[in-house]
Design a protein around this motif. Structure first.
Motif, short mmCIF file in Angstrom:
data_model
loop_
_atom_site.label_atom_id
_atom_site.label_comp_id
_atom_site.label_asym_id
_atom_site.label_seq_id
_atom_site.Cartn_x
_atom_site.Cartn_y
_atom_site.Cartn_z
N LEU A 81 -62.13 -28.40 -16.33
CA LEU A 81 -61.51 -29.27 -15.34
C LEU A 81 -62.50 -30.31 -14.80
O LEU A 81 -62.53 -30.59 -13.61
N SER A 168 -57.54 -27.36 -21.42
CA SER A 168 -57.03 -26.63 -20.26
C SER A 168 -56.08 -25.51 -20.69
O SER A 168 -56.13 -24.40 -20.16
N THR A 172 -56.55 -21.47 -19.87
CA THR A 172 -55.62 -20.62 -19.14
C THR A 172 -55.11 -19.48 -20.02
O THR A 172 -54.81 -18.39 -19.51
N ALA A 241 -50.25 -22.93 -17.99
CA ALA A 241 -50.71 -22.67 -16.63
C ALA A 241 -49.65 -21.93 -15.84
O ALA A 241 -49.95 -21.01 -15.05
N HIS A 262 -55.62 -25.70 -12.68
CA HIS A 262 -55.25 -26.09 -14.04
C HIS A 262 -53.81 -26.61 -14.08
O HIS A 262 -53.51 -27.59 -14.78
#
Length: 291
Positions: A81, A168, A172, A241, A262
């Motif tokens: 991130l 991302s 996750t 996410a 996220h």
């Protein structure tokens, strides 16, 4: 999982991951959320490491690499991130003095939005005059709205944003799988329960489909391939996410968990450069044309 990467590409991704996880770990992420300030020292370190100059020719001080390598680097940025107008500064390298070295922060008008305007030294792609701040769902992506935005998104910007979404989504998925192994209910890990296992399996499937699309689009650089990759990466990041939040249960909704960060970043990225509707239109037009 690597998808047809050569040794140099694997080494590049490994090096970028080590750099970013070492320099922008969880403590740095939380500090960035708390302060809302762009870390100029980190920006210069990224420049010194060649992050922004990856695709510049060697004679111009760059690494002379291609779009596939840039996609790998931005995938790693998405994993942690990393905040800031990374895509805009990368695209400005070689065009705006100091951008390649990280001495200058460059943002860009994207549609009617521009990120990190107050922290930027230069704005490309449109006129930011009259920009007004708007509330961003992501605390690490301050936004302004401009009266007259950019008409068309740069396909490279779209692809690199898709690569961030992919990173991302992969992160996750790893978080959900680890939590499912560690968290116990009724005397056994929650990952042993079918509902949780199916969530994790679905996350992994979407990540790997998006990975193939992003890596392929980085090779072809075809605008339609890039639009399709953005669609798949957006879905993998947003749904991933959300599913990770489900695996975490109530813990996922707390400020202490990184999952919500996220999700918020994925929501914002899904609207950046080429949004869902524009990407769907591009893919549909190509199908109707027989492309």
């Amino acid at each position: 999982m690597d998808f047809r990467l050569d040794d140099d590409q694997r080494a590049l991704r490994r090096g970028v991951r080590e750099l970013l996880e070492g320099r922008f770990g969880r403590d740095a992420l939380r500090a960035a959320v708390d302060t809302g300030v762009l870390d100029r020292k980190l920006w210069r370190e990224l420049g010194a490491a060649g992050f922004f100059a990856l695709r510049l020719p060697e004679e111009d001080g760059g690494a002379g690499l291609g779009l596939p390598e840039a996609a790998l680097a931005f995938e790693e940025a998405g994993r942690v991130l990393l905040p800031g107008p990374l895509v805009a500064t990368h695209l400005a390298a070689g065009h705006v003095e100091g951008a390649a070295e990280g001495e200058v922060v460059v943002t860009a008008v994207d549609g009617t939005l521009v990120e990190w305007l107050d922290a930027a030294d230069a704005v490309r792609g449109g006129d930011a005059a009259g920009a007004r701040p708007v509330r961003s769902v992501d605390p690490l992506t301050p936004l302004h709205r401009v009266p007259a935005g950019a008409a068309h998104a740069d396909p490279v910007a779209v692809l690199l944003t898709a690569a961030e979404q992919l990173g991302s989504a992969g992160r996750t998925t790893e978080m959900a799988a680890r939590y499912a192994r560690e968290r116990e209910q009724f005397g056994r890990p929650i990952g042993a329960f079918q509902a949780v296992a199916h969530l994790c399996a679905g996350m992994l499937e979407r990540v790997e489909v998006a990975r193939v699309a992003v890596y392929a689009a980085a090779v072809t650089a075809d605008p339609v391939d890039i639009a399709a990759a953005k669609l798949l990466a957006d879905e993998a990041a947003v749904r991933g996410a959300r599913d990770c939040l489900q695996v975490y249960g109530g813990m996922g909704f707390t400020w202490e968990a990184d999952v919500h960060l996220h999700l918020k970043r994925a929501w914002v990225r899904a609207r950046r450069w080429t949004g869902t509707a524009e990407a769907e239109e591009a893919c549909a037009a190509a199908l109707c044309d027989g492309g």
